[in-house]
Enzyme design. Structure first.
Site, PDB file in Angstrom:
ATOM      1  N   ARG A 182       4.277 -10.839   5.088  1.00  0.00           N
ATOM      2  CA  ARG A 182       5.659 -10.400   5.518  1.00  0.00           C
ATOM      3  C   ARG A 182       6.016  -9.713   6.830  1.00  0.00           C
ATOM      4  O   ARG A 182       7.075  -9.506   7.119  1.00  0.00           O
ATOM      5  CB  ARG A 182       6.190  -9.373   4.308  1.00  0.00           C
ATOM      6  CG  ARG A 182       6.321 -10.143   2.974  1.00  0.00           C
ATOM      7  CD  ARG A 182       6.462  -9.328   1.835  1.00  0.00           C
ATOM      8  NE  ARG A 182       8.035  -8.911   1.967  1.00  0.00           N
ATOM      9  CZ  ARG A 182       8.328  -8.034   0.841  1.00  0.00           C
ATOM     10  NH1 ARG A 182       7.695  -7.640  -0.051  1.00  0.00           N
ATOM     11  NH2 ARG A 182       9.674  -7.597   1.011  1.00  0.00           N
TER      12      ARG A 182
ATOM     13  N   PRO B 206       0.880  -1.104  -0.116  1.00  0.00           N
ATOM     14  CA  PRO B 206       0.062   0.125  -0.030  1.00  0.00           C
ATOM     15  C   PRO B 206       0.875   1.072   0.074  1.00  0.00           C
ATOM     16  O   PRO B 206       1.798   1.482   0.820  1.00  0.00           O
ATOM     17  CB  PRO B 206      -0.703  -0.080   1.231  1.00  0.00           C
ATOM     18  CG  PRO B 206      -0.259  -1.334   2.144  1.00  0.00           C
ATOM     19  CD  PRO B 206       0.779  -1.749   1.223  1.00  0.00           C
ATOM     20  N   GLU B 207       0.469   2.229  -1.086  1.00  0.00           N
ATOM     21  CA  GLU B 207       0.976   3.397  -0.978  1.00  0.00           C
ATOM     22  C   GLU B 207      -0.215   4.331  -0.221  1.00  0.00           C
ATOM     23  O   GLU B 207      -1.377   3.740  -0.170  1.00  0.00           O
ATOM     24  CB  GLU B 207       1.391   4.020  -2.302  1.00  0.00           C
ATOM     25  CG  GLU B 207       2.581   3.190  -2.632  1.00  0.00           C
ATOM     26  CD  GLU B 207       3.077   3.697  -3.958  1.00  0.00           C
ATOM     27  OE1 GLU B 207       3.037   4.870  -4.188  1.00  0.00           O
ATOM     28  OE2 GLU B 207       3.715   2.855  -4.386  1.00  0.00           O
TER      29      GLU B 207
ATOM     30  N   HIS C 168      -1.527 -15.929   8.455  1.00  0.00           N
ATOM     31  CA  HIS C 168      -1.100 -14.779   8.739  1.00  0.00           C
ATOM     32  C   HIS C 168      -2.090 -13.591   9.096  1.00  0.00           C
ATOM     33  O   HIS C 168      -1.826 -12.452   8.910  1.00  0.00           O
ATOM     34  CB  HIS C 168      -0.348 -14.347   7.484  1.00  0.00           C
ATOM     35  CG  HIS C 168       0.857 -15.314   6.921  1.00  0.00           C
ATOM     36  ND1 HIS C 168       2.113 -15.424   7.785  1.00  0.00           N
ATOM     37  CD2 HIS C 168       1.042 -15.934   5.850  1.00  0.00           C
ATOM     38  CE1 HIS C 168       2.739 -16.129   7.051  1.00  0.00           C
ATOM     39  NE2 HIS C 168       2.237 -16.635   5.906  1.00  0.00           N
TER      40      HIS C 168
END
Length: 296
Positions: free
Chosen positions: A126, A2-3, A104
């Site tokens: 991650r 995400p930006e 996750h």
DNA sequence: AAGGGAGCCTGGCGGC
DNA sequence: TGCCGCCAGGCTCCCT
């Protein structure tokens, strides 16, 4: 990954469920993500009401009735999904009752809302994302927020402001735009896209876009508008994908979006009248995509 | 002091 | 098909 536009899309997706909701339980399924979770994390959230959900750069900020602020960053791979618990009436919210959690799924917000019980699940393979609690009245002291530059949305970002930020700077304009202390919220993709839209080479020194008297050069002139355009169009695209996603499985975060140059090495430059081929170079360890013909 | 590189992690993809 | 190396959109720290 995400930006700013993706984070804003996530914010808009979460807001109707989270704002006004009470955290009935916080399920923390590992000791931390990028950083350890704050001390007494669950205890400080449980029982609190979420009074608002905001965003600064790529950070989500949930205001709590306790006075504390929950700061959340999605890192590279973080995403949220919303699931209404069985029996609750939440129009527009994914309604299927799913009790299973994935490997996750690291944090689960169990919420009580006016429409019934729901849960908001944070997933992050991650684990570059993180969550922190900012004590009441200490938001200005928060190191994550205090160093941030101007928001690239809205009127705060003007050509004159960019000229001031770039003046005397020797680093490539690509690096300057990625520097969150100058402009906060742009990432690799939208920097590539904005520079292409503005016709500016990513390798050019940032300072070379400013005249000796400190005024913006002619070449710099379109950049502020191009940044705003690229960002706002991505947010709009996110808004429509949000509706689709929600119907699909309640997940918020990534959405399909086509880019002009990003990840298009070897393809024809999409700018009308330009016969260039999109090239890829590596700048300070990350890929830059640009058109060598129309970006100067 | 600014700029570049490494490191944090896992998953997905292309190449052999 | 299987394995391996490479790559990924963020951010901070450390080094020059």
């Amino acid at each position: 990954m995400p930006e700013l536009p993706e984070v804003e899309t996530v914010r808009r997706g979460l807001e109707p469920v989270m704002t006004g909701a009470t955290v009935t339980q916080l399920e923390v399924r590992r000791p931390g993500l990028r950083y350890p979770f704050p001390g007494e994390f669950a205890a400080r959230l449980e029982g609190a009401k979420i009074t608002g959900l905001g965003r600064r750069a790529k950070y989500l900020l949930a205001d709590l009735s306790t006075g504390e602020t929950l700061l959340m960053h999605l890192g590279m791979s973080g995403s949220f999904r919303i699931e209404a618990e069985a029996g609750s009436k939440m129009p527009g919210i994914f309604h299927h009752d799913r009790s299973k959690l994935a490997v996750h799924d690291h944090v689960v917000f169990h919420l009580g809302t006016s429409g019934g019980a729901a849960r908001v699940v944070y997933n992050d393979p991650r684990r570059f994302g993180f969550m922190q609690l900012i004590e009441a009245g200490k938001r200005d002291e928060c190191a994550f927020l205090s160093g941030l530059g101007v928001e690239p949305t809205g009127n705060a970002l003007s050509t004159e402001v960019i000229a001031r930020l770039f003046e005397g700077r020797k680093s490539p304009v690509k690096a300057a735009l990625l520097d969150q202390r100058l402009i906060a919220g742009l990432g690799n993709i939208y920097v590539c896209e904005a520079l292409h839209a503005a016709g500016i080479s990513p390798m050019r020194g940032a300072g070379t876009l400013v005249n000796r008297n400190g005024a913006p050069s002619k070449r710099l002139a379109p950049l502020a508008e191009c940044i705003r355009e690229v960002i706002s169009r991505a947010i709009e695209a996110g808004g429509s994908s949000l509706r689709d996603h929600r119907q699909a499985d309640g997940s918020l975060g990534y959405f399909q979006h086509s880019f002009s140059v990003y990840d298009r090495e070897g393809e024809a430059c999409p700018k009308p009248g330009c016969n260039g081929i999109v090239a890829r170079v590596v700048q300070s360890g990350r890929s830059t995509f640009y058109c060598p013909v129309c970006q100067r």
